[in-house]
Design a protein around this motif. Structure first.
Motif, mmCIF file in Angstrom:
data_model
loop_
_atom_site.group_PDB
_atom_site.id
_atom_site.type_symbol
_atom_site.label_atom_id
_atom_site.label_comp_id
_atom_site.label_asym_id
_atom_site.label_seq_id
_atom_site.Cartn_x
_atom_site.Cartn_y
_atom_site.Cartn_z
ATOM 1 N N GLY A 1 7.539 -40.715 -71.391
ATOM 2 C CA GLY A 1 7.002 -40.015 -70.246
ATOM 3 C C GLY A 1 7.559 -38.603 -70.160
ATOM 4 N N GLN A 2 7.081 -37.863 -69.191
ATOM 5 C CA GLN A 2 7.459 -36.454 -69.063
ATOM 6 C C GLN A 2 8.754 -36.272 -68.267
ATOM 7 N N GLY A 3 9.190 -37.306 -67.604
ATOM 8 C CA GLY A 3 10.438 -37.241 -66.844
ATOM 9 C C GLY A 3 10.202 -36.991 -65.366
ATOM 10 N N THR A 4 11.121 -37.509 -64.548
ATOM 11 C CA THR A 4 11.088 -37.266 -63.109
ATOM 12 C C THR A 4 12.525 -36.980 -62.652
ATOM 13 N N SER B 1 7.035 -41.521 -61.899
ATOM 14 C CA SER B 1 6.933 -40.983 -60.545
ATOM 15 C C SER B 1 8.023 -41.609 -59.693
ATOM 16 N N GLY B 2 8.229 -41.033 -58.517
ATOM 17 C CA GLY B 2 9.174 -41.613 -57.575
ATOM 18 C C GLY B 2 10.493 -40.889 -57.454
ATOM 19 N N GLY B 3 10.695 -39.862 -58.251
ATOM 20 C CA GLY B 3 11.944 -39.122 -58.151
ATOM 21 C C GLY B 3 11.997 -38.287 -56.885
ATOM 22 N N GLY B 4 13.179 -37.716 -56.620
ATOM 23 C CA GLY B 4 13.336 -36.878 -55.442
ATOM 24 C C GLY B 4 14.785 -36.681 -55.106
ATOM 25 N N LEU C 1 16.203 -45.229 -54.415
ATOM 26 C CA LEU C 1 14.919 -44.723 -54.896
ATOM 27 C C LEU C 1 14.333 -45.753 -55.841
ATOM 28 N N THR C 2 13.009 -45.778 -55.907
ATOM 29 C CA THR C 2 12.329 -46.595 -56.899
ATOM 30 C C THR C 2 11.467 -45.697 -57.771
#
Length: 128
Positions: free
Chosen positions: A119-122, A7-10, A18-19
């Motif tokens: 993980g599924q990726g962000t 989590s934490g993407g954007g 970003l973290t």
């Protein structure tokens, strides 16, 4: 059920921060080194960083050295990738992965088969 969730993407402007977080459930990260990878459109998967299970060793790709910091909190079963001074070329889908055995071996960033859980990726997009 075993899960490994980023989590934490954007979207962030160049120079921003970003973290990313990677949280495990259904298994403990205590025995796993954790690697972060990224894949940009039309490009292959690139190893970004790896941290040993006991926090004693962290390695970085040259492309992110000095800008990214990888850390972990085993009590929370979570790993964090702090990304500073982001550049447009950092735009990619970021993945975390768990490697059983604790250390970051030679090939940590190139041998995806070493990793047991992904993980599924962000998505991280760096653009003005």
């Amino acid at each position: 059920q075993l899960q490994f969730v980023e989590s934490g993407g954007g979207l962030v402007q160049p120079g921003g921060s970003l973290t990313l977080s990677c949280a495990a459930s259904g298994f403990t990260l205590d025995y796993y080194a954790i690697g972060w990878f990224r894949q940009a459109p039309g490009k292959g998967r690139e190893g970004v960083s790896c941290i040993s299970n006991n926090n004693e060793r962290t390695v970085y790709a040259n492309s992110v050295k000095g800008r990214f910091t990888l850390s972990r909190d085993n009590a929370k079963n979570t790993v964090y990738l702090q990304m500073n001074s982001l550049k447009p070329e950092d735009t990619a889908v970021y993945y975390c992965a768990a490697l059983f055995g604790g250390g970051c071996p030679t090939g940590w960033g190139t041998q995806s088969s070493l990793y047991e859980y992904w993980g599924q990726g962000t998505q991280v997009t760096v653009s003005s």
